[in-house]
Design an enzyme around this catalytic site. Structure first.
Site, PDB file in Angstrom:
ATOM      1  N   GLN A  90      -8.152  14.511   3.826  1.00 34.73           N
ATOM      2  CA  GLN A  90      -7.379  13.646   2.783  1.00 34.73           C
ATOM      3  C   GLN A  90      -8.256  13.523   1.647  1.00 34.73           C
ATOM      4  OE1 GLN A  90      -6.699   9.153   3.395  1.00 34.73           O
ATOM      5  NE2 GLN A  90      -4.722  10.049   3.280  1.00 34.73           N
ATOM      6  N   HIS A 121     -11.833  12.214   0.973  1.00 30.10           N
ATOM      7  CA  HIS A 121     -11.927  10.801   1.464  1.00 30.10           C
ATOM      8  C   HIS A 121     -11.951  10.612   2.796  1.00 30.10           C
ATOM      9  CE1 HIS A 121     -11.419   6.441   1.335  1.00 30.10           C
ATOM     10  NE2 HIS A 121     -10.202   6.640   1.954  1.00 30.10           N
ATOM     11  N   HIS A 151      -8.413  11.379  -1.930  1.00 28.46           N
ATOM     12  CA  HIS A 151      -7.838  10.419  -2.153  1.00 28.46           C
ATOM     13  C   HIS A 151      -7.681  10.267  -3.610  1.00 28.46           C
ATOM     14  CE1 HIS A 151      -7.682   5.862  -3.081  1.00 28.46           C
ATOM     15  NE2 HIS A 151      -7.750   5.746  -1.929  1.00 28.46           N
ATOM     16  N   ARG A 180      -0.796   9.186  -0.083  1.00 29.85           N
ATOM     17  CA  ARG A 180      -1.889   9.838  -0.779  1.00 29.85           C
ATOM     18  C   ARG A 180      -1.958  11.157  -1.070  1.00 29.85           C
ATOM     19  NH1 ARG A 180      -6.513   6.494   2.111  1.00 29.85           N
ATOM     20  NH2 ARG A 180      -6.071   4.390   1.174  1.00 29.85           N
ATOM     21  N   LEU A 238     -15.150   5.640  -4.521  1.00 25.94           N
ATOM     22  CA  LEU A 238     -13.718   5.237  -4.428  1.00 25.94           C
ATOM     23  C   LEU A 238     -13.387   4.072  -5.341  1.00 25.94           C
ATOM     24  CD1 LEU A 238     -11.227   5.846  -2.676  1.00 25.94           C
ATOM     25  CD2 LEU A 238     -11.754   3.785  -1.367  1.00 25.94           C
ATOM     26  N   GLU A 283      -6.919   2.102  -3.161  1.00 26.80           N
ATOM     27  CA  GLU A 283      -5.517   1.884  -3.234  1.00 26.80           C
ATOM     28  C   GLU A 283      -5.186   0.500  -3.686  1.00 26.80           C
ATOM     29  OE1 GLU A 283      -3.727   4.703  -0.855  1.00 26.80           O
ATOM     30  OE2 GLU A 283      -2.074   3.279  -0.453  1.00 26.80           O
ATOM     31  N   ARG A 300      -2.945  10.545   6.389  1.00 23.32           N
ATOM     32  CA  ARG A 300      -3.261   8.708   6.763  1.00 23.32           C
ATOM     33  C   ARG A 300      -2.632   8.079   5.844  1.00 23.32           C
ATOM     34  NH1 ARG A 300      -6.958   5.046   5.781  1.00 23.32           N
ATOM     35  NH2 ARG A 300      -8.474   6.382   4.721  1.00 23.32           N
ATOM     36  N   PHE A 329       0.871  -1.265   0.030  1.00 26.86           N
ATOM     37  CA  PHE A 329       0.017   0.100   0.035  1.00 26.86           C
ATOM     38  C   PHE A 329       0.884   1.241  -0.049  1.00 26.86           C
ATOM     39  CE2 PHE A 329      -4.785   0.399   1.369  1.00 26.86           C
ATOM     40  CZ  PHE A 329      -5.135  -0.548   0.461  1.00 26.86           C
TER      41      PHE A 329
HETATM   42  C1  LIG Z   1     -15.050   3.996   0.270  1.00 25.09           C
HETATM   43  C2  LIG Z   1     -14.008   4.156   1.684  1.00 25.09           C
HETATM   44  C3  LIG Z   1     -12.990   2.994   1.490  1.00 25.09           C
HETATM   45  C4  LIG Z   1     -12.223   3.032   2.592  1.00 25.09           C
HETATM   46  N1  LIG Z   1     -11.215   1.792   2.336  1.00 25.09           N
HETATM   47  C5  LIG Z   1     -10.523   1.841   3.480  1.00 25.09           C
HETATM   48  C6  LIG Z   1      -9.354   0.713   3.601  1.00 25.09           C
HETATM   49  O1  LIG Z   1      -9.351  -0.095   2.598  1.00 25.09           O
HETATM   50  N2  LIG Z   1      -8.641   0.854   4.740  1.00 25.09           N
HETATM   51  C7  LIG Z   1      -8.602   1.700   5.692  1.00 25.09           C
HETATM   52  O2  LIG Z   1      -8.003   1.359   6.453  1.00 25.09           O
HETATM   53  N3  LIG Z   1      -9.638   2.565   5.618  1.00 25.09           N
HETATM   54  C8  LIG Z   1     -10.524   2.640   4.640  1.00 25.09           C
HETATM   55  N4  LIG Z   1     -11.524   3.685   4.648  1.00 25.09           N
HETATM   56  C9  LIG Z   1     -11.680   4.455   6.002  1.00 25.09           C
HETATM   57  C10 LIG Z   1     -12.325   3.667   6.858  1.00 25.09           C
HETATM   58  O3  LIG Z   1     -13.116   2.748   6.284  1.00 25.09           O
HETATM   59  C11 LIG Z   1     -13.129   4.376   7.881  1.00 25.09           C
HETATM   60  O4  LIG Z   1     -12.342   5.483   8.435  1.00 25.09           O
HETATM   61  C12 LIG Z   1     -13.738   3.451   8.993  1.00 25.09           C
HETATM   62  O5  LIG Z   1     -14.113   2.469   8.556  1.00 25.09           O
HETATM   63  C13 LIG Z   1     -14.597   4.539   9.879  1.00 25.09           C
HETATM   64  O6  LIG Z   1     -15.120   3.601  10.876  1.00 25.09           O
HETATM   65  P1  LIG Z   1     -15.751   4.061  12.019  1.00 25.09           P
HETATM   66  O7  LIG Z   1     -16.475   2.764  13.049  1.00 25.09           O
HETATM   67  O8  LIG Z   1     -15.009   5.350  12.855  1.00 25.09           O
HETATM   68  O9  LIG Z   1     -16.986   4.858  11.415  1.00 25.09           O
HETATM   69  P2  LIG Z   1     -18.355   4.385  10.398  1.00 25.09           P
HETATM   70  O10 LIG Z   1     -18.007   3.196   9.913  1.00 25.09           O
HETATM   71  O11 LIG Z   1     -18.705   5.423   9.450  1.00 25.09           O
HETATM   72  O12 LIG Z   1     -19.630   4.456  11.462  1.00 25.09           O
HETATM   73  C14 LIG Z   1     -20.161   5.280  12.175  1.00 25.09           C
HETATM   74  C15 LIG Z   1     -21.319   4.826  12.906  1.00 25.09           C
HETATM   75  O13 LIG Z   1     -21.685   5.956  13.550  1.00 25.09           O
HETATM   76  C16 LIG Z   1     -23.329   5.849  13.729  1.00 25.09           C
HETATM   77  N5  LIG Z   1     -23.609   7.307  13.988  1.00 25.09           N
HETATM   78  C17 LIG Z   1     -23.126   8.339  13.301  1.00 25.09           C
HETATM   79  N6  LIG Z   1     -23.790   9.527  13.779  1.00 25.09           N
HETATM   80  C18 LIG Z   1     -24.626   8.980  14.610  1.00 25.09           C
HETATM   81  C19 LIG Z   1     -25.719   9.802  15.640  1.00 25.09           C
HETATM   82  N7  LIG Z   1     -25.742  10.984  15.440  1.00 25.09           N
HETATM   83  N8  LIG Z   1     -26.571   9.016  16.239  1.00 25.09           N
HETATM   84  C20 LIG Z   1     -26.168   7.673  16.166  1.00 25.09           C
HETATM   85  N9  LIG Z   1     -25.278   6.891  15.301  1.00 25.09           N
HETATM   86  C21 LIG Z   1     -24.623   7.750  14.856  1.00 25.09           C
HETATM   87  C22 LIG Z   1     -23.686   5.550  12.110  1.00 25.09           C
HETATM   88  O14 LIG Z   1     -24.891   4.788  12.443  1.00 25.09           O
HETATM   89  C23 LIG Z   1     -22.573   4.350  12.075  1.00 25.09           C
HETATM   90  O15 LIG Z   1     -22.835   3.190  12.751  1.00 25.09           O
HETATM   91  C24 LIG Z   1     -12.398   3.651   3.748  1.00 25.09           C
HETATM   92  C25 LIG Z   1     -13.358   4.781   3.728  1.00 25.09           C
HETATM   93  C26 LIG Z   1     -14.373   4.779   2.666  1.00 25.09           C
HETATM   94  C27 LIG Z   1     -15.252   5.976   2.510  1.00 25.09           C
END
Ligand SMILES: Cc1cc2nc3c(=O)[nH]c(=O)nc-3n(C[C@H](O)[C@H](O)[C@H](O)COP(=O)(O)OP(=O)(O)OC[C@H]3O[C@@H](n4cnc5c(N)ncnc54)[C@H](O)[C@@H]3O)c2cc1C
Length: 561
Positions: free
Chosen positions: A228, A338, A230, A274, A240, A243, A373, A115
């Protein structure tokens, strides 16, 4: 009133990992989520998750930490980075033992792909659907421990009583009732804030709620100027293309058919970090070597078999959006919003400055990503710091007494919402969202300067004031009032956008994702500090630079790839 010892806001990877850790430790834990956990944006993660397992080439956690510190352009706190990289192999094995289906090498060990910005191949993956696979593994664990999930509950405010965290107020989207959720420890795992931009790779639910809530509750938001972009998102819809494509060997081409990355990153080429690749792609486009406003991602030489085995989703996403099959045609791509490196300020255990309030995952700023990142480190952060925040929350609740229920906050929230519902004219939130999206996309993009950033700061302050004064909700219904929920989301997004624009204007240097054309150099003398933003009602945030960057082993040096 709902009452638990530990309440996790968010059911993405960070939230579920935290809840499982708390459940394994025997705590009374619940998740509050605005949607079903497995629909969280984490499920869209494609490329993979980093850990120095050394399965395909020699690797160590120290190498991983060095790459991360360098990738962060030396703004990441190195004690937190080391903690994350040291814990990474253990967490991958933890997931594996709970049934997570990672792709494997022929000898059965976990496969690892290269990566960007990484010294060796250390990204574990499940084809190109890694996030989804881990998300389902954790969901199974929630079921195993019978963790209570309050689904379609939208958290609106943080409660504090006697200066300690006392839970949250949440809006039950099914019946329109506000409810008090009392907890000794609250962990915010609400994800990112991509929707402050017009186009983003983020899901529709990535609306900065946790950031806005913590900010209003008196917790500072850290390093928000580092957004960031992407390098490879689809022009058509901002979706997206991971990568992982470049990790598997895809090339980036300009209109001359040139692999232009080697001009910008002579050693790493397409696998530079990135920020570097995005600036390079955008420069090619701006200098007239783009193809219809894009550059091209070329997978053709990888061959049908490898594309279908390792990158099936990427091929499908591109095919759906563009009608072009990556097996035989290069795909037009351009940089897209991103990820937010910044977030709710925490220490390396996930604790904020308010006792009993924690944050983890993309909503938090620990800070392990600093100014940029590395791919694969965000999924890792959700797992490592989800678990750490829960561990500390569980230790905290053993000593903390019962908390007082926050009727005060419940009442204030009811008044806030009733205020919007009682009006029949004014401005609707989507109008202000469009204005915010426009100014962020035009003025706080990859390359920044004082004039444009000042314009964004001024625009956003006007938008903030217009929202506070004039916003109203047209739909008055109680059941699934998405008009109301969206107004709350836009409210939080405006706060987050103000932190980004103000932080970017004030930071007079270029570092990682913050590229100022008027201050093109990194300034280590003055700017080895984090940006802390404190909320001031109806005004720009107050910025504070009292938190210095923690250096353990790696003093800042010139960063090249
Ligand atoms: C398309 C894409 C591909 C990616 N690929 C990678 C990768 O390959 N490798 C990598 O390391 N990272 C990757 N990332 C980044 C990574 O996926 C995210 O940063 C990470 O998954 C975020 O996880 P999280 O648990 O913090 O939030 P999320 O998975 O976004 O979850 C947020 C949660 O909070 C809840 N929530 C939000 N607001 C409220 C509220 N007001 N009240 C109640 N609940 C709420 C939602 O319901 C949800 O359940 C990618 C991101 C994207 C967008």
């Amino acid at each position: 009133m709902i009452k638990h010892d530990v309440v996790v806001i968010g059911g993405g990877l960070a939230g579920m990992r935290a809840a499982v850790e708390a459940a394994e430790r025997g705590a009374d834990v619940a998740i509050v989520s605005k949607m079903h956990p497995v629909r969280s944006h984490s499920g869209a993660a494609q490329g993979g998750i980093n850990a120095a397992l050394g399965n395909t080439a020699e690797d160590t956690p120290a190498n991983h930490a060095f790459d991360t510190a360098k990738g962060s352009d030396y703004l990441g706190d190195q004690d937190a980075i080391e903690a994350m990289c040291d814990d990474a192999p253990r967490q991958i094995i933890w997931l594996e033992h709970r049934g997570c289906i990672f792709s494997r090498l022929p000898d059965g060990r976990l496969a690892q792909r290269p990566f960007g910005g990484a010294g060796s191949p250390r990204t574990c993956y499940s084809a190109d659907v890694t996030g989804l696979v881990i998300l389902h593994t954790l969901w199974e664990q929630l079921e195993r421990f019978n963790v209570k999930v309050y689904e379609e509950y939208f958290c609106t405010a943080l409660c504090t009583e006697d200066s300690v965290g006392a839970g949250v107020v949440a809006y039950n989207m099914r019946n329109g009732q506000l409810e008090l959720i009392t907890a000794k420890a609250t962990i915010f795992a609400t994800g990112g804030c991509g929707r402050m931009y017009a186009k983003t790779t983020n899901g529709y639910a990535s609306t900065a709620d946790g950031l806005g809530i913590a900010f209003r509750g008196g917790v500072p938001i850290m390093d928000m100027e580092f957004v960031q972009f992407h390098p490879t998102s689809l022009k058509e819809n901002g979706v997206l293309l991971s990568e992982a494509a470049r990790g598997e060997g895809a090339h980036l081409l300009n209109s001359l058919g040139e692999r232009f990355m080697f001009k910008y990153a002579p050693e790493k080429g397409e696998l530079a970090s990135r920020d570097v690749v995005s600036r390079a792609g955008w420069t090619e486009i701006m200098q007239g070597r783009g193809v219809d406003g894009c550059v091209l991602l070329d997978l053709r030489h990888l061959g049908r078999e490898k594309i279908l085995e390792r990158l099936p989703q990427i091929r499908e996403l591109a095919l759906d959006a563009t009608g072009k099959d990556a097996i035989d045609t290069p795909i037009p791509i351009l940089p897209g919003m991103h990820y937010t490196m910044g977030g709710i300020e925490t220490d390396k255990f996930g604790a904020t400055r308010i006792p009993g309030i924690y944050a983890a995952g993309e909503a938090a700023c620990v800070s392990v990503h600093g100014a940029n990142r590395l791919g694969g480190n965000s999924l890792l952060e959700t797992i490592v710091f989800g678990a750490r925040a829960a561990k500390h929350a569980c230790e905290y609740i053993k000593e903390s007494g019962d908390v007082r229920p926050s009727e005060r906050t419940l009442k204030a929230e009811q008044e806030r919402i009733d205020g919007w519902l009682s009006k029949n004219e004014g401005i609707r939130a989507p109008q202000l969202r469009s204005q915010m999206n426009k100014t962020m996309s035009e003025n706080v993009f990859i390359f920044r300067n004082e004039k444009e950033l000042t314009k964004a700061v001024d625009d956003l302050l006007e938008i903030r004031k217009a929202f506070d004064r004039d916003v109203y909700v047209m739909d008055k219904s109680k059941t699934f009032n998405t008009d109301l929920v969206h107004a709350m989301e836009v409210d939080f997004l405006i706060d987050a956008a103000m932190c980004v624009a103000n932080g970017a204007l004030a930071r007079k240097e270029s570092r990682g994702a913050q590229a100022r054309t008027d201050y093109p150099e990194r300034d280590d003398e003055k700017w080895m500090v984090h940006t802390l933003a404190w909320r001031q009602d109806g005004q720009n945030p107050r910025l504070d630079y009292s938190r210095k960057v923690t250096i353990t082993k790696w003093a800042p040096t010139v960063r090249s790839y």
